[in-house]
Write an enzyme that holds these catalytic residues in place. Structure first.
Site, PDB file in Angstrom:
ATOM      1  N   ARG A  83       0.838  -1.207   0.000  1.00  0.00           N
ATOM      2  CA  ARG A  83       0.000   0.000   0.000  1.00  0.00           C
ATOM      3  C   ARG A  83       0.868   1.250   0.000  1.00  0.00           C
ATOM      4  O   ARG A  83       0.543   2.249  -0.646  1.00  0.00           O
ATOM      5  CB  ARG A  83      -0.947  -0.022   1.199  1.00  0.00           C
ATOM      6  CG  ARG A  83      -2.024  -1.092   1.089  1.00  0.00           C
ATOM      7  CD  ARG A  83      -2.821  -1.246   2.342  1.00  0.00           C
ATOM      8  NE  ARG A  83      -3.592  -0.046   2.673  1.00  0.00           N
ATOM      9  CZ  ARG A  83      -4.292   0.074   3.805  1.00  0.00           C
ATOM     10  NH1 ARG A  83      -4.295  -0.915   4.697  1.00  0.00           N
ATOM     11  NH2 ARG A  83      -4.978   1.175   4.070  1.00  0.00           N
ATOM     12  N   VAL A 116      -5.647   6.759   5.612  1.00  0.00           N
ATOM     13  CA  VAL A 116      -4.270   6.727   6.130  1.00  0.00           C
ATOM     14  C   VAL A 116      -3.283   7.244   5.077  1.00  0.00           C
ATOM     15  O   VAL A 116      -2.087   7.294   5.321  1.00  0.00           O
ATOM     16  CB  VAL A 116      -3.890   5.294   6.564  1.00  0.00           C
ATOM     17  CG1 VAL A 116      -4.750   4.850   7.750  1.00  0.00           C
ATOM     18  CG2 VAL A 116      -3.980   4.298   5.409  1.00  0.00           C
ATOM     19  N   HIS A 132      -7.608   7.462  11.795  1.00  0.00           N
ATOM     20  CA  HIS A 132      -7.159   6.060  11.753  1.00  0.00           C
ATOM     21  C   HIS A 132      -5.668   5.931  11.464  1.00  0.00           C
ATOM     22  O   HIS A 132      -5.202   4.887  11.000  1.00  0.00           O
ATOM     23  CB  HIS A 132      -7.986   5.279  10.720  1.00  0.00           C
ATOM     24  CG  HIS A 132      -9.440   5.231  11.072  1.00  0.00           C
ATOM     25  ND1 HIS A 132     -10.415   4.940  10.147  1.00  0.00           N
ATOM     26  CD2 HIS A 132     -10.090   5.461  12.237  1.00  0.00           C
ATOM     27  CE1 HIS A 132     -11.604   4.985  10.740  1.00  0.00           C
ATOM     28  NE2 HIS A 132     -11.437   5.296  12.001  1.00  0.00           N
ATOM     29  N   SER A 214     -18.710   5.143   3.465  1.00  0.00           N
ATOM     30  CA  SER A 214     -19.895   4.278   3.549  1.00  0.00           C
ATOM     31  C   SER A 214     -20.579   4.444   4.897  1.00  0.00           C
ATOM     32  O   SER A 214     -21.664   3.916   5.122  1.00  0.00           O
ATOM     33  CB  SER A 214     -19.469   2.821   3.362  1.00  0.00           C
ATOM     34  OG  SER A 214     -18.476   2.494   4.345  1.00  0.00           O
ATOM     35  N   ALA A 256     -16.421  12.352  -6.147  1.00  0.00           N
ATOM     36  CA  ALA A 256     -15.803  13.518  -5.492  1.00  0.00           C
ATOM     37  C   ALA A 256     -15.014  14.356  -6.490  1.00  0.00           C
ATOM     38  O   ALA A 256     -15.090  15.585  -6.480  1.00  0.00           O
ATOM     39  CB  ALA A 256     -14.897  13.049  -4.362  1.00  0.00           C
TER      40      ALA A 256
END
Ligand code: BV8
Ligand code: ZN
Length: 272
Positions: A83, A116, A132, A214, A256
């Site tokens: 990631r 994050v 988070h 969500s 968005a």
């Protein structure tokens, strides 16, 4: 201008964008909250999106837990390494950039994110509150000592080369335990200062712009309710229905990266 721009986001009535823009332009204590959806157009998969490659058979919720890290620290560490590599390869999108420019127009505001990634900061947003945690942070799983970046990246360099199934997390120089990413895993408390700041901002907020979430992960999903109970209004931006639809003051159904630039233009057109 406004009509042309959001033509492709047909599901949004320009009237709603204008109403939301009027509320934002008149707001004195605006608050923005984002989820994985705002980074989707940058190429970062959301938690709803199926994972790819080595991770296809895992649900994010199953990897993002302290139990998963204890069970298989290498697997979880390699997921976060992947990631990080993906995040280094992508850029903030038009949605992130519109939020940074919105602050120039309506005054700076707290931006609470569940993400994050560092795309809000890279787009120029200030006052970003990470509920988070942050992907590029690391600390010791046992003694919680922060792991200095140098050590981490050097470690990471040779581990990156060994991304095969043997890559394990680096060790803590203080207690020898494994180093973990500084993100909040499921079942873990949120950073107290970040949550307190977000909750306080929600209690005194007059307009909340809630984007790309969500609204299923708690306690973050409580924030819109706190705003509404305190008499504030909620503008939601999401291409899909969410658990927040019925309570939101205005639902702007679209992406968005399309809606936020149009919303910014509409705010700029407000002659306040
Ligand atoms: C805690 C960091 C106290 C790690 C993350 C039962 C009921 C209620 C709560 C619970 C429960 N069981 C357990 C809980 C608590 C749990 C929770 O809420 N679970 C959920 C799944 C039910 N919460 C916790 O564990 C929290 N801690 O409660 O501590 C405690 C402590 C001890 C014991 C008990 C209690 C910690 C939660 C934080 C976990 N860490 N991330 C990492 O990233 O690896 S959560 C992670 O998932 C993200 O940060 C984010 O918060 C969440 C994903 O949600 P979203 O961001 O909303 O993204 P999602 O993919 O779901 O949706 C994307 C949306 O975008 C969609 O709506 C889509 O339509 C939209 N979209 C797509 N494209 C676009 C778009 N929108 C706009 N534009 C587009 N282009
Ligand atoms: Zn340690």
């Amino acid at each position: 201008m406004l009509r042309g721009q959001i033509a492709d986001a047909a599901k949004v009535k320009t009237g709603d964008i204008r109403k939301a823009a009027k509320m934002l332009a008149a707001s004195r204590r605006a608050l923005v909250m984002t989820g994985a959806g705002i980074s989707a157009e940058s190429g970062i998969p959301t938690f709803r999106d199926a994972q790819s490659g080595l991770w296809a058979k895992y649900r994010p919720e199953d990897l993002a837990t302290p139990e998963a890290f204890q069970r298989n620290p290498g697997l979880v560490w390699r997921w976060y390494q992947q990631r990080r590599r993906d995040l280094r390869r992508v850029q903030p999108n038009a949605g992130h950039k519109a939020l940074a420019r919105l602050a120039e127009r309506i005054g700076s505001y707290p931006l609470v994110t569940q993400n994050v990634d560092d795309l809000h900061e890279r787009a120029g947003s200030e006052r970003v509150i990470h509920l988070h945690g942050e992907l590029f942070g690391t600390h010791c799983f046992e003694c919680l000592a922060p792991c200095s970046e140098e050590a981490d990246t050097a470690e990471e360099k040779d581990r990156a080369t060994a991304t095969g199934s043997e890559a394990m997390p680096p060790r803590c120089v203080h207690c020898g335990a494994f180093i973990r990413p500084s993100v909040v895993w499921f079942g873990e408390m949120l950073p107290a200062a970040a949550w307190a700041e977000a909750e306080a901002a929600a209690q005194r907020c007059d307009v909340l712009l809630c984007i790309g979430t969500s609204s299923l992960v708690y306690p973050a999903a409580h924030l819109p309710g706190i705003v509404l109970e305190a008499g504030g209004q909620v503008v939601q931006v999401n291409p899909e229905p969410t658990a927040l639809d019925t309570r939101a003051t205005i639902n702007l159904r679209g992406k968005a990266g399309e809606i936020l630039p149009a919303l910014l233009d509409a705010v700029n057109e407000q002659n306040t």
